[in-house]
Design a protein around this motif. Structure first.
Motif: not given
Length: 308
Positions: A21-42, A54-58
């Motif tokens: 039920a979460s909107p945090t999932q990728c709709e397309n997981k055929r071959y997809t990069l998902q950035l879990l963390g996009s920040g830095g050390p601060i 990396i999602w591949w074949k769901n």
């Protein structure tokens, strides 16, 4: 044992229901990069630190880095560690590795044995090798998490077995670190000041994704490594006016633009955005656009980028 398996099964079922039920999932997981963390050390960026899925074949087949917040974001993504076959660590700065023990602890609830190949740089400049880092965390005698030492054998209460690969980051040519079931993953050393660091390339029949950790952009071999990638991930940690010490560790926007122009990826995804770099993000992207004509995306936590 039956009680434990029942609890594990119920936990996974509840987690899956919540994730569905979460909107945090990728709709397309055929071959997809998902950035879990996009920040830095601060902690001024309001983001999790470096982690890419990396999602591949769901299925979430590979995880690159596991910085602070990756544990939470991994769960929000709907991924299951039982489906991950490879973890690549780029280097041993805390914002790239601190959540790894928490993620691996989740294997206690696996319902069947599973192996994960883990790669990371060899040691140098005061930093441990991957095997040294893991030994300090998990060895049975005096590891910080000695109670999880079963991950080396897959025995006892931990049905996970890890296979470790120390990668020579000084080599001019890439090192193949994983090659199974249609997925080939290679690693190449990149110049992050004096810190031993790696970039990773994930090749499947559906395309190529290249993930660079922090680097200053001075290794010409990286251009061939990243050439014609469907997705190239580059850190945008500093601005064009950064001091020499910062530029020794990180690529300026102009350096990112030159790399992208030479490598010609179909998409350029920017991550590792800290508070300061976020404030001048638009200005930095304009500098990159002067050199690279392709699509440029500034990532957010849990943002998804399918290979087209």
């Amino acid at each position: 044992m039956k009680i434990r398996m029942l609890v594990a099964s119920l936990s996974l079922t509840c987690a899956a229901a919540a994730a569905a039920a979460s909107p945090t999932q990728c709709e397309n997981k055929r071959y997809t990069l998902q950035l879990l963390g996009s920040g830095g050390p601060i902690s001024d960026d309001g983001r999790a630190s470096s982690a890419s899925l990396i999602w591949w074949k769901n299925k979430p087949v590979a995880l690159i880095d596991a910085g602070g917040g990756a544990y939470l974001r991994f769960g929000q993504s709907g991924a299951r560690l039982e489906d991950v076959s490879f973890i690549g660590l780029t280097h041993f700065h805390t914002d790239h590795v601190t959540d790894l023990p928490a993620l691996l602890k989740g294997s206690y609830f696996f319902l069947a044995p599973h192996q994960i190949d883990i790669a990371g740089p060899a040691g140098g400049a005061g930093f441990p090798s991957l095997s040294g880092f893991m030994h300090a965390q998990f060895n049975a005698k005096n590891g910080a998490y000695a109670y999880l030492s079963g991950i080396y054998s897959g025995s006892g209460d931990i049905p996970l077995k890890v296979k470790l690969s120390d990668v020579d980051f000084r080599k001019a040519m890439p090192t193949k670190v994983y090659d199974k079931d249609g997925i080939t993953i290679s690693a190449l050393g990149i110049p992050h000041g004096k810190v031993p660091a790696l970039a990773y390339r994930i090749d499947t029949p559906d395309g190529r994704i290249v993930i660079s950790a922090d680097q200053n952009g001075s290794n010409p071999n990286f251009l061939e490594f990243a050439k014609n990638a469907d997705i190239l991930v580059m850190p945008l940690a500093i601005d064009e006016q950064a001091d020499p010490a910062s530029a020794f560790l990180h690529a300026k926007p102009s350096a990112i633009g030159r790399i992208a122009a030479a490598a010609k990826p179909k998409q350029l995804v920017l991550n590792h955005l800290m508070g300061k770099s976020l404030r001048v993000k638009d200005q930095s992207i304009r500098i990159i656009r002067k050199l690279y004509a392709g699509p440029i995306y500034a990532s957010r936590d849990l943002s998804c980028f399918p290979v087209r």
